[in-house]
Write a protein that holds these residues in place. Structure first.
Motif, PDB file in Angstrom:
ATOM      1  N   VAL A  31      -6.198   5.650  -4.112  1.00  0.00           N
ATOM      2  CA  VAL A  31      -5.450   4.502  -3.589  1.00  0.00           C
ATOM      3  C   VAL A  31      -6.222   3.906  -2.411  1.00  0.00           C
ATOM      4  O   VAL A  31      -6.557   4.609  -1.461  1.00  0.00           O
ATOM      5  N   LYS A  32      -6.514   2.618  -2.488  1.00  0.00           N
ATOM      6  CA  LYS A  32      -7.227   1.959  -1.405  1.00  0.00           C
ATOM      7  C   LYS A  32      -6.273   1.666  -0.254  1.00  0.00           C
ATOM      8  O   LYS A  32      -5.259   0.989  -0.436  1.00  0.00           O
ATOM      9  N   ILE A  33      -6.601   2.208   0.904  1.00  0.00           N
ATOM     10  CA  ILE A  33      -5.787   1.995   2.090  1.00  0.00           C
ATOM     11  C   ILE A  33      -6.477   0.912   2.916  1.00  0.00           C
ATOM     12  O   ILE A  33      -7.399   1.178   3.688  1.00  0.00           O
ATOM     13  N   LYS A  34      -6.043  -0.315   2.713  1.00  0.00           N
ATOM     14  CA  LYS A  34      -6.733  -1.476   3.287  1.00  0.00           C
ATOM     15  C   LYS A  34      -6.238  -1.748   4.707  1.00  0.00           C
ATOM     16  O   LYS A  34      -5.415  -2.639   4.951  1.00  0.00           O
ATOM     17  N   ASN A  35      -6.771  -0.981   5.633  1.00  0.00           N
ATOM     18  CA  ASN A  35      -6.398  -1.159   7.036  1.00  0.00           C
ATOM     19  C   ASN A  35      -6.782  -2.548   7.544  1.00  0.00           C
ATOM     20  O   ASN A  35      -6.095  -3.111   8.395  1.00  0.00           O
TER      21      ASN A  35
ATOM     22  N   GLY B 288     -11.860   0.198   9.794  1.00  0.00           N
ATOM     23  CA  GLY B 288     -12.418   0.456   8.473  1.00  0.00           C
ATOM     24  C   GLY B 288     -11.336   0.746   7.454  1.00  0.00           C
ATOM     25  O   GLY B 288     -10.264   1.249   7.790  1.00  0.00           O
ATOM     26  N   ASP B 289     -11.619   0.418   6.210  1.00  0.00           N
ATOM     27  CA  ASP B 289     -10.717   0.763   5.121  1.00  0.00           C
ATOM     28  C   ASP B 289     -10.991   2.198   4.685  1.00  0.00           C
ATOM     29  O   ASP B 289     -12.095   2.718   4.876  1.00  0.00           O
ATOM     30  N   THR B 290      -9.992   2.814   4.096  1.00  0.00           N
ATOM     31  CA  THR B 290     -10.168   4.157   3.555  1.00  0.00           C
ATOM     32  C   THR B 290      -9.624   4.188   2.133  1.00  0.00           C
ATOM     33  O   THR B 290      -9.034   3.221   1.653  1.00  0.00           O
ATOM     34  N   GLU B 291      -9.855   5.308   1.495  1.00  0.00           N
ATOM     35  CA  GLU B 291      -9.316   5.501   0.152  1.00  0.00           C
ATOM     36  C   GLU B 291      -8.832   6.933   0.056  1.00  0.00           C
ATOM     37  O   GLU B 291      -9.552   7.862   0.425  1.00  0.00           O
TER      38      GLU B 291
ATOM     39  N   ILE C  85       0.835  -1.209   0.000  1.00  0.00           N
ATOM     40  CA  ILE C  85       0.000   0.000   0.000  1.00  0.00           C
ATOM     41  C   ILE C  85       0.867   1.256   0.000  1.00  0.00           C
ATOM     42  O   ILE C  85       0.616   2.206  -0.751  1.00  0.00           O
ATOM     43  N   VAL C  86       1.910   1.264   0.826  1.00  0.00           N
ATOM     44  CA  VAL C  86       2.782   2.442   0.892  1.00  0.00           C
ATOM     45  C   VAL C  86       3.519   2.638  -0.425  1.00  0.00           C
ATOM     46  O   VAL C  86       3.689   3.778  -0.886  1.00  0.00           O
ATOM     47  N   ALA C  87       3.941   1.546  -1.056  1.00  0.00           N
ATOM     48  CA  ALA C  87       4.624   1.655  -2.353  1.00  0.00           C
ATOM     49  C   ALA C  87       3.693   2.276  -3.389  1.00  0.00           C
ATOM     50  O   ALA C  87       4.118   3.118  -4.190  1.00  0.00           O
TER      51      ALA C  87
ATOM     52  N   SER D 111       2.571   9.483   7.030  1.00  0.00           N
ATOM     53  CA  SER D 111       1.671   9.193   8.149  1.00  0.00           C
ATOM     54  C   SER D 111       1.071   7.795   8.010  1.00  0.00           C
ATOM     55  O   SER D 111       0.856   7.103   9.005  1.00  0.00           O
ATOM     56  N   VAL D 112       0.802   7.362   6.775  1.00  0.00           N
ATOM     57  CA  VAL D 112       0.283   6.008   6.551  1.00  0.00           C
ATOM     58  C   VAL D 112       1.333   4.977   6.941  1.00  0.00           C
ATOM     59  O   VAL D 112       1.043   3.987   7.634  1.00  0.00           O
ATOM     60  N   ALA D 113       2.577   5.208   6.495  1.00  0.00           N
ATOM     61  CA  ALA D 113       3.660   4.269   6.822  1.00  0.00           C
ATOM     62  C   ALA D 113       3.877   4.196   8.331  1.00  0.00           C
ATOM     63  O   ALA D 113       4.025   3.093   8.897  1.00  0.00           O
ATOM     64  N   ARG D 114       3.913   5.338   8.985  1.00  0.00           N
ATOM     65  CA  ARG D 114       4.106   5.365  10.433  1.00  0.00           C
ATOM     66  C   ARG D 114       2.932   4.683  11.145  1.00  0.00           C
ATOM     67  O   ARG D 114       3.122   3.947  12.116  1.00  0.00           O
ATOM     68  N   TYR D 115       1.723   4.920  10.656  1.00  0.00           N
ATOM     69  CA  TYR D 115       0.529   4.298  11.218  1.00  0.00           C
ATOM     70  C   TYR D 115       0.635   2.774  11.170  1.00  0.00           C
ATOM     71  O   TYR D 115       0.379   2.084  12.159  1.00  0.00           O
ATOM     72  N   TYR D 116       1.038   2.249  10.018  1.00  0.00           N
ATOM     73  CA  TYR D 116       1.123   0.797   9.876  1.00  0.00           C
ATOM     74  C   TYR D 116       2.187   0.198  10.792  1.00  0.00           C
ATOM     75  O   TYR D 116       1.976  -0.865  11.397  1.00  0.00           O
TER      76      TYR D 116
END
Length: 423
Positions: free
Chosen positions: A358-362, A351-354, A305-307, A321-326
């Protein structure tokens, strides 16, 4: 709930069991508004589900306890509880909701406050010396009324659970007393908002609180041990062993909780500058300033996802922030695996976000994190996000909207569970 793999996540269907409940929610759950609070029946259904699966539940935890939904449900179900949250406003609410009170004593304190309040003499000059952010949000008239009320509360009640309770009631009326746009998620001024009489709204909250106490006191049950800490779970040292974890991690690229609670944080002295409370908050843009993305720290789903985000957005603050979150979520799941008793279960609402296509599949990232930490019997169900105007979209002001062009899209939430067996 059905057993799942990463390949079958998209086939998980919505289950009405996790959408609705015939039980009426305790009034205490609504004593103070809180964003993204999941319905209390989810905790109750998680108790029932875990026990049906053979988990003997004596102690429950919520690692992102927010306003204490799970804490209160644990108490009313005679289960011990431990929880933590980095937000001091959240833990104040959580402690108040799950505390036991003597109604007569609460009434005595309210009587003292009501007697002292009209006698508090505050010069209009007090507004001139107020915190600049509070002057931004409050008219002089509202500010003086609130300051008089706060002084009356603190001069009438000694430090402890009862002062916390009245601080919580005070906090609960701040947005109504301010210029904050009603029902707006993001901080936004309503230039046409009419002023209110602070005491009248405070008295209404007090009456609601008394009804809440009466309702809870009528429930028979053994006493539970409730412990709520104001700390970052990732840094918490004294973490207990528990049988069940129920938690809802913050959404990445979503709420800035410090911003949403800035009125309470400033009035109650939790910070001189509310922005200081952004630091360390999982999912916050401000928790990633200066953060260097290290793909090796991410699990396989996180890396993918980060890539994709880097390909489309480069390493922007949002992508960092996404990378740090994961990475933080992976560490949180590792810590959860250590605190669960043998055969214990973890429940997560996520929940997932977009973001910009880009789909951010939490959900998939969380499932992979569970797998990597040795969780088994991983199952999932879906629920529709409730109490949000029945739409998954937010507009530029943070309000829910039917406009699909909104920058961040919110879909259904997943209920994900896993067992931790040690052999």
């Amino acid at each position: 709930m059905i057993s799942i793999t990463l390949e079958s996540v998209d086939r998980v269907g919505v289950e009405d069991e996790w959408n609705f409940s015939n039980d009426t929610e305790f009034t205490m759950h609504s004593i103070h508004t809180y964003p993204a609070k999941f319905p209390s029946f989810i905790a109750k259904k998680a108790f029932d589900y875990a026990e049906a699966e053979g988990v003997k539940i004596e102690k429950v935890a919520d690692i992102f306890c927010g306003c204490g939904t799970v804490a209160l449900e644990a108490k009313t179900h005679s289960k011990d509880f431990w929880g933590c949250d980095i937000n001091p406003v959240a833990t104040l609410i959580a402690k108040v909701k799950s505390e036991s009170y003597d109604m007569a004593k609460v009434g005595e304190y309210f009587s003292l406050i009501s007697t002292l309040y009209p006698r508090v003499d505050i010069s209009d000059a007090a507004y001139e010396h107020a915190n600049e952010r509070l002057k931004y949000w409050f008219t002089q008239n509202s500010y003086i009324q609130l300051l008089c009320l706060k002084i009356a509360i603190e001069d009438s009640i000694p430090k402890g659970a009862y002062l916390d309770a009245f601080h919580c009631l005070f906090s609960s009326i701040l947005k109504a007393s301010s210029k904050w746009l009603t029902k707006s998620i993001k901080p936004q001024v309503d230039p046409n908002k009419k002023g209110i009489v602070v005491w009248d709204v405070f008295e209404q909250q007090y009456n609601k609180f008394m009804k809440s106490i009466e309702q809870l006191n009528s429930i028979a049950g053994s006493e539970s041990s409730i412990s709520i800490e104001n700390e970052n779970f990732l840094e918490a040292v004294d973490v207990p062993s528990v049988d069940l974890i129920i938690s809802s991690p913050p959404y990445v690229t979503s709420y800035e909780y410090a911003d949403l609670h800035q009125l309470s944080s400033l009035w109650l002295g939790f910070a001189d500058d509310y922005r200081d409370l952004r630091r360390g908050t999982i999912g916050s843009l401000y928790n990633s300033e200066g953060y260097t993305i290290n793909m090796k720290l991410l699990n396989s789903v996180g890396r993918k996802i980060v890539a994709e985000l880097i390909d489309t957005q480069r390493a922007t603050a949002k992508v960092r922030s996404v990378a740090r979150y994961y990475v933080d979520i992976q560490q949180a799941i590792h810590k959860c695996s250590q605190m669960l008793s043998n055969g214990g279960m973890a429940f997560f609402v996520v929940g997932d976000t977009e973001y910009k296509g880009v789909k951010i599949k939490n959900s998939e990232h969380l499932i992979q994190s569970l797998i990597d930490e040795g969780f088994t019997d991983i199952k999932a169900a879906k629920r529709r996000i409730s109490n949000k105007l029945l739409t998954p979209y937010r507009d530029e002001f943070g309000r829910f909207s039917s406009d699909k062009s909104s920058r961040t899209i919110y879909h259904e939430e997943y209920i994900i569970s896993g067992r931790m067996w040690r052999h």
